[in-house]
Design a protein around this motif. Structure first.
Motif, PDB file in Angstrom:
ATOM      1  N   CYS A 199     -36.003  10.832  41.452  1.00 39.36           N
ATOM      2  CA  CYS A 199     -36.929  11.438  40.498  1.00 39.36           C
ATOM      3  C   CYS A 199     -37.466  10.100  39.602  1.00 39.36           C
ATOM      4  O   CYS A 199     -38.652  10.273  39.294  1.00 39.36           O
ATOM      5  CB  CYS A 199     -36.418  12.270  39.560  1.00 39.36           C
ATOM      6  SG  CYS A 199     -35.241  13.440  40.201  1.00 39.36           S
ATOM      7  N   CYS A 215     -41.134   8.504  39.926  1.00 38.08           N
ATOM      8  CA  CYS A 215     -42.346   9.296  39.475  1.00 38.08           C
ATOM      9  C   CYS A 215     -42.172   9.525  37.887  1.00 38.08           C
ATOM     10  O   CYS A 215     -43.295   9.363  37.354  1.00 38.08           O
ATOM     11  CB  CYS A 215     -42.632  10.521  40.389  1.00 38.08           C
ATOM     12  SG  CYS A 215     -42.955  10.185  42.028  1.00 38.08           S
ATOM     13  N   THR A 232     -50.617  11.648  35.937  1.00 43.50           N
ATOM     14  CA  THR A 232     -50.331  12.390  37.084  1.00 43.50           C
ATOM     15  C   THR A 232     -48.957  12.849  37.222  1.00 43.50           C
ATOM     16  O   THR A 232     -48.456  13.858  37.897  1.00 43.50           O
ATOM     17  CB  THR A 232     -50.324  11.331  38.436  1.00 43.50           C
ATOM     18  OG1 THR A 232     -50.049  10.205  38.022  1.00 43.50           O
ATOM     19  CG2 THR A 232     -51.819  11.286  38.885  1.00 43.50           C
ATOM     20  N   THR A 269     -39.502  20.268  28.250  1.00 44.73           N
ATOM     21  CA  THR A 269     -40.440  21.235  28.830  1.00 44.73           C
ATOM     22  C   THR A 269     -39.533  22.575  29.289  1.00 44.73           C
ATOM     23  O   THR A 269     -38.320  22.374  29.784  1.00 44.73           O
ATOM     24  CB  THR A 269     -41.151  20.485  29.958  1.00 44.73           C
ATOM     25  OG1 THR A 269     -41.526  21.606  30.790  1.00 44.73           O
ATOM     26  CG2 THR A 269     -40.327  19.802  30.873  1.00 44.73           C
ATOM     27  N   VAL A 299     -37.841  22.494  32.610  1.00 41.52           N
ATOM     28  CA  VAL A 299     -36.594  21.880  32.829  1.00 41.52           C
ATOM     29  C   VAL A 299     -35.438  22.647  31.777  1.00 41.52           C
ATOM     30  O   VAL A 299     -34.444  22.781  32.582  1.00 41.52           O
ATOM     31  CB  VAL A 299     -36.628  20.345  32.324  1.00 41.52           C
ATOM     32  CG1 VAL A 299     -35.222  19.727  32.051  1.00 41.52           C
ATOM     33  CG2 VAL A 299     -37.456  19.688  33.420  1.00 41.52           C
ATOM     34  N   PHE A 339     -36.489  25.647  37.597  1.00 40.13           N
ATOM     35  CA  PHE A 339     -36.374  24.175  37.750  1.00 40.13           C
ATOM     36  C   PHE A 339     -35.850  24.040  38.998  1.00 40.13           C
ATOM     37  O   PHE A 339     -36.266  23.042  39.608  1.00 40.13           O
ATOM     38  CB  PHE A 339     -35.292  24.017  36.593  1.00 40.13           C
ATOM     39  CG  PHE A 339     -35.032  22.450  36.629  1.00 40.13           C
ATOM     40  CD1 PHE A 339     -35.904  21.484  37.110  1.00 40.13           C
ATOM     41  CD2 PHE A 339     -33.937  22.132  36.272  1.00 40.13           C
ATOM     42  CE1 PHE A 339     -35.775  20.251  36.945  1.00 40.13           C
ATOM     43  CE2 PHE A 339     -33.464  20.650  36.145  1.00 40.13           C
ATOM     44  CZ  PHE A 339     -34.418  19.748  36.381  1.00 40.13           C
ATOM     45  N   ILE A 389     -38.385  23.997  41.715  1.00 41.56           N
ATOM     46  CA  ILE A 389     -39.334  22.881  41.546  1.00 41.56           C
ATOM     47  C   ILE A 389     -38.945  21.783  42.556  1.00 41.56           C
ATOM     48  O   ILE A 389     -39.235  20.949  43.238  1.00 41.56           O
ATOM     49  CB  ILE A 389     -39.987  22.525  40.166  1.00 41.56           C
ATOM     50  CG1 ILE A 389     -40.437  23.554  39.587  1.00 41.56           C
ATOM     51  CG2 ILE A 389     -40.854  21.083  40.179  1.00 41.56           C
ATOM     52  CD1 ILE A 389     -40.907  23.519  37.967  1.00 41.56           C
ATOM     53  N   ILE A 390     -37.496  21.457  42.113  1.00 43.06           N
ATOM     54  CA  ILE A 390     -36.738  20.225  42.780  1.00 43.06           C
ATOM     55  C   ILE A 390     -36.835  20.540  44.356  1.00 43.06           C
ATOM     56  O   ILE A 390     -36.967  19.576  45.027  1.00 43.06           O
ATOM     57  CB  ILE A 390     -35.409  19.975  42.132  1.00 43.06           C
ATOM     58  CG1 ILE A 390     -35.694  19.661  40.760  1.00 43.06           C
ATOM     59  CG2 ILE A 390     -34.589  18.922  42.999  1.00 43.06           C
ATOM     60  CD1 ILE A 390     -34.067  19.748  39.931  1.00 43.06           C
ATOM     61  N   GLY A 436     -50.608  22.213  42.425  1.00 46.52           N
ATOM     62  CA  GLY A 436     -51.656  23.081  41.606  1.00 46.52           C
ATOM     63  C   GLY A 436     -51.116  23.216  40.131  1.00 46.52           C
ATOM     64  O   GLY A 436     -50.396  22.461  39.640  1.00 46.52           O
ATOM     65  N   VAL A 460     -50.147  23.812  36.319  1.00 45.95           N
ATOM     66  CA  VAL A 460     -49.244  24.796  35.978  1.00 45.95           C
ATOM     67  C   VAL A 460     -49.450  25.288  34.526  1.00 45.95           C
ATOM     68  O   VAL A 460     -50.558  25.046  34.055  1.00 45.95           O
ATOM     69  CB  VAL A 460     -48.025  23.733  35.455  1.00 45.95           C
ATOM     70  CG1 VAL A 460     -47.248  23.305  36.708  1.00 45.95           C
ATOM     71  CG2 VAL A 460     -48.360  22.253  34.756  1.00 45.95           C
ATOM     72  N   VAL A 505     -49.570  16.076  42.751  1.00 45.46           N
ATOM     73  CA  VAL A 505     -48.702  16.933  43.519  1.00 45.46           C
ATOM     74  C   VAL A 505     -47.215  16.381  43.766  1.00 45.46           C
ATOM     75  O   VAL A 505     -47.226  15.067  43.969  1.00 45.46           O
ATOM     76  CB  VAL A 505     -49.260  17.048  44.885  1.00 45.46           C
ATOM     77  CG1 VAL A 505     -48.267  17.839  45.889  1.00 45.46           C
ATOM     78  CG2 VAL A 505     -50.709  17.878  44.891  1.00 45.46           C
ATOM     79  N   PRO A 541     -44.241  16.354  45.673  1.00 44.88           N
ATOM     80  CA  PRO A 541     -43.477  16.639  47.041  1.00 44.88           C
ATOM     81  C   PRO A 541     -42.103  17.234  46.969  1.00 44.88           C
ATOM     82  O   PRO A 541     -41.377  16.737  46.031  1.00 44.88           O
ATOM     83  CB  PRO A 541     -43.596  15.227  48.063  1.00 44.88           C
ATOM     84  CG  PRO A 541     -43.274  14.412  46.956  1.00 44.88           C
ATOM     85  CD  PRO A 541     -43.916  14.773  45.619  1.00 44.88           C
TER      86      PRO A 541
HETATM   87  C1  HEC Z   1     -43.481  11.510  44.270  1.00 48.89           C
HETATM   88  C2  HEC Z   1     -43.282  11.865  42.774  1.00 48.89           C
HETATM   89  C3  HEC Z   1     -42.431  12.767  42.161  1.00 48.89           C
HETATM   90  C4  HEC Z   1     -41.000  12.775  42.427  1.00 48.89           C
HETATM   91  C5  HEC Z   1     -40.214  11.927  43.539  1.00 48.89           C
HETATM   92  C6  HEC Z   1     -40.548  13.790  41.825  1.00 48.89           C
HETATM   93  N1  HEC Z   1     -41.525  14.447  40.901  1.00 48.89           N
HETATM   94 FE1  HEC Z   1     -41.283  15.886  39.811  1.00 48.89          FE
HETATM   95  N2  HEC Z   1     -43.305  16.235  39.574  1.00 48.89           N
HETATM   96  C7  HEC Z   1     -44.068  15.220  39.978  1.00 48.89           C
HETATM   97  C8  HEC Z   1     -45.452  15.724  40.102  1.00 48.89           C
HETATM   98  C9  HEC Z   1     -46.810  15.110  40.197  1.00 48.89           C
HETATM   99  C10 HEC Z   1     -45.415  16.929  39.133  1.00 48.89           C
HETATM  100  C11 HEC Z   1     -46.736  17.724  38.741  1.00 48.89           C
HETATM  101  C12 HEC Z   1     -46.660  18.736  39.647  1.00 48.89           C
HETATM  102  C13 HEC Z   1     -47.810  19.846  39.261  1.00 48.89           C
HETATM  103  O1  HEC Z   1     -48.099  20.053  38.066  1.00 48.89           O
HETATM  104  O2  HEC Z   1     -48.263  20.582  40.287  1.00 48.89           O
HETATM  105  C14 HEC Z   1     -44.066  17.002  39.135  1.00 48.89           C
HETATM  106  C15 HEC Z   1     -43.391  17.952  38.282  1.00 48.89           C
HETATM  107  C16 HEC Z   1     -42.205  18.431  37.821  1.00 48.89           C
HETATM  108  C17 HEC Z   1     -41.845  19.451  37.346  1.00 48.89           C
HETATM  109  C18 HEC Z   1     -42.332  20.287  36.280  1.00 48.89           C
HETATM  110  C19 HEC Z   1     -42.596  19.734  35.047  1.00 48.89           C
HETATM  111  C20 HEC Z   1     -43.991  20.447  34.437  1.00 48.89           C
HETATM  112  O3  HEC Z   1     -44.132  20.307  33.006  1.00 48.89           O
HETATM  113  O4  HEC Z   1     -45.036  20.839  35.144  1.00 48.89           O
HETATM  114  C21 HEC Z   1     -40.042  19.188  36.900  1.00 48.89           C
HETATM  115  C22 HEC Z   1     -39.240  20.115  36.358  1.00 48.89           C
HETATM  116  C23 HEC Z   1     -39.971  18.158  37.726  1.00 48.89           C
HETATM  117  N3  HEC Z   1     -41.201  17.603  38.306  1.00 48.89           N
HETATM  118  C24 HEC Z   1     -38.727  17.563  38.232  1.00 48.89           C
HETATM  119  C25 HEC Z   1     -38.486  16.519  39.182  1.00 48.89           C
HETATM  120  C26 HEC Z   1     -37.157  16.231  39.496  1.00 48.89           C
HETATM  121  C27 HEC Z   1     -35.715  16.482  38.620  1.00 48.89           C
HETATM  122  C28 HEC Z   1     -37.224  15.213  40.396  1.00 48.89           C
HETATM  123  C29 HEC Z   1     -36.126  14.550  41.122  1.00 48.89           C
HETATM  124  C30 HEC Z   1     -35.081  15.266  41.841  1.00 48.89           C
HETATM  125  C31 HEC Z   1     -38.569  15.099  40.720  1.00 48.89           C
HETATM  126  N4  HEC Z   1     -39.330  16.015  39.890  1.00 48.89           N
HETATM  127  C32 HEC Z   1     -38.981  14.016  41.675  1.00 48.89           C
HETATM  128  C33 HEC Z   1     -43.991  14.106  40.862  1.00 48.89           C
HETATM  129  C34 HEC Z   1     -42.424  13.733  41.415  1.00 48.89           C
END
Ligand code: HEC
Length: 253
Positions: A113, A116, A127, A134, A137, A144, A147-148, A154, A156, A164, A166
């Motif tokens: 995580c 990013c 981004t 939040t 989380v 939660f 999402i992981i 898209g 929120v 985005v 992945p």
């Molecule tokens: C490659 C980059 C990337 C990685 C790696 C990543 N995220 Fe994200 N995460 C994002 C992006 C970009 C968004 C926003 C997506 C959207 O709004 O559609 C997001 C959104 C989220 C959200 C929603 C938060 C919100 O307020 O919209 C959570 C919770 C989250 N990530 C947790 C995690 C966790 C925990 C990990 C590790 C296990 C992780 N992410 C790994 C890029 C990443």
């Protein structure tokens, strides 16, 4: 008056020079064959060595009662090895569940995580969203987890549009998921105070596989419609003592 030499004159029958030469040759040959030690430390004869060795081996085997097939047969019947000192208290010292889960979760966070969302989980304001405070989380655990496991795309529901995310669930074990969720929910200024159990994480992985759009990233709409709920089962009391390696509840000594 000189006494006449009574000894026969050998010169006639034996060639002294030749005999002398032969003697010198033979002595040299003998010397090459074997060095004669004069100090009583002559090398032991090879035969004596081989025969003596064999006798010792066989006699030793018989005296020692060795069963050449099996090592353990050399122990007397009913013999039990006593445990090594301290062997009863194997395993690491139990830790409070929250501490143990956080320690493991921190590693998953930095591997999966951090890149990013950043080392303080504040995102970058454009981004990558912040994970601090939040409801995505600290709120419903199933949302939660979804999402992981599946990533997110898209808009929120806070009206912001980020990049985005992945899916991160590939190769993630229930332990990975439970610990990283526990870590993010209780770190970076978040302090829900609960511990996501391995059973809750398993349920999340099952729910993720059962999604209609399994394999696709989740969207804000899907989360709102399907996953805004707590994972089944009770969170673990953060003070429960667990084995910090296996995370299994520690058994009372
Ligand atoms: C490659 C980059 C990337 C990685 C790696 C990543 N995220 Fe994200 N995460 C994002 C992006 C970009 C968004 C926003 C997506 C959207 O709004 O559609 C997001 C959104 C989220 C959200 C929603 C938060 C919100 O307020 O919209 C959570 C919770 C989250 N990530 C947790 C995690 C966790 C925990 C990990 C590790 C296990 C992780 N992410 C790994 C890029 C990443």
């Amino acid at each position: 008056m000189s006494t006449p030499n009574k000894k026969p004159d050998l010169e006639d029958s034996i060639n002294v020079t030749e005999v002398h030469d032969r003697l010198v040759r033979d002595v040299a040959a003998c010397a090459r064959e074997k060095r004669i030690a004069t100090n009583g430390k002559e090398g032991i004869s090879l035969w004596a060595l081989v025969v003596g060795g064999a006798v010792f081996l066989i006699a030793g085997g018989i005296l020692g009662g060795a069963n050449f097939g099996s090592y353990s047969a050399t122990f007397r019947e009913g013999y039990e090895r006593s445990p090594a000192p301290g062997a009863e208290d194997t395993g690491p010292v139990p830790k409070e569940a929250l501490v143990a889960y956080m320690a493991k979760g921190a590693k998953i966070y930095s591997a999966k995580c951090n890149g990013c969302h950043g080392s303080e989980a504040k995102g970058n304001g454009s981004t990558y969203p912040s994970l601090v405070g939040t409801p995505w989380v600290i709120g419903e655990t199933q949302r939660f987890a979804m999402i992981i496991l599946n990533g997110l795309t898209g808009p929120v529901d806070n009206g912001k549009t980020y990049g985005v995310m992945p899916p991160q669930g590939i190769g993630m074990s229930p332990e990975d998921l439970a610990t990283v969720m526990t870590y993010v929910r209780n770190n970076f200024g978040n302090s829900v105070g609960d511990v996501i159990t391995l059973d809750m994480a398993k349920a999340a992985i099952e729910a993720s596989a059962a999604r209609a759009g399994a394999g696709n990233m989740v969207t804000g709409e899907e989360l709102a419609a399907e996953h805004t709920k707590m994972l089944p089962g009770d969170a673990l009391d953060p003070k429960t003592m667990v084995d910090p390696i296996s995370l299994a509840p520690a058994t009372a000594p």
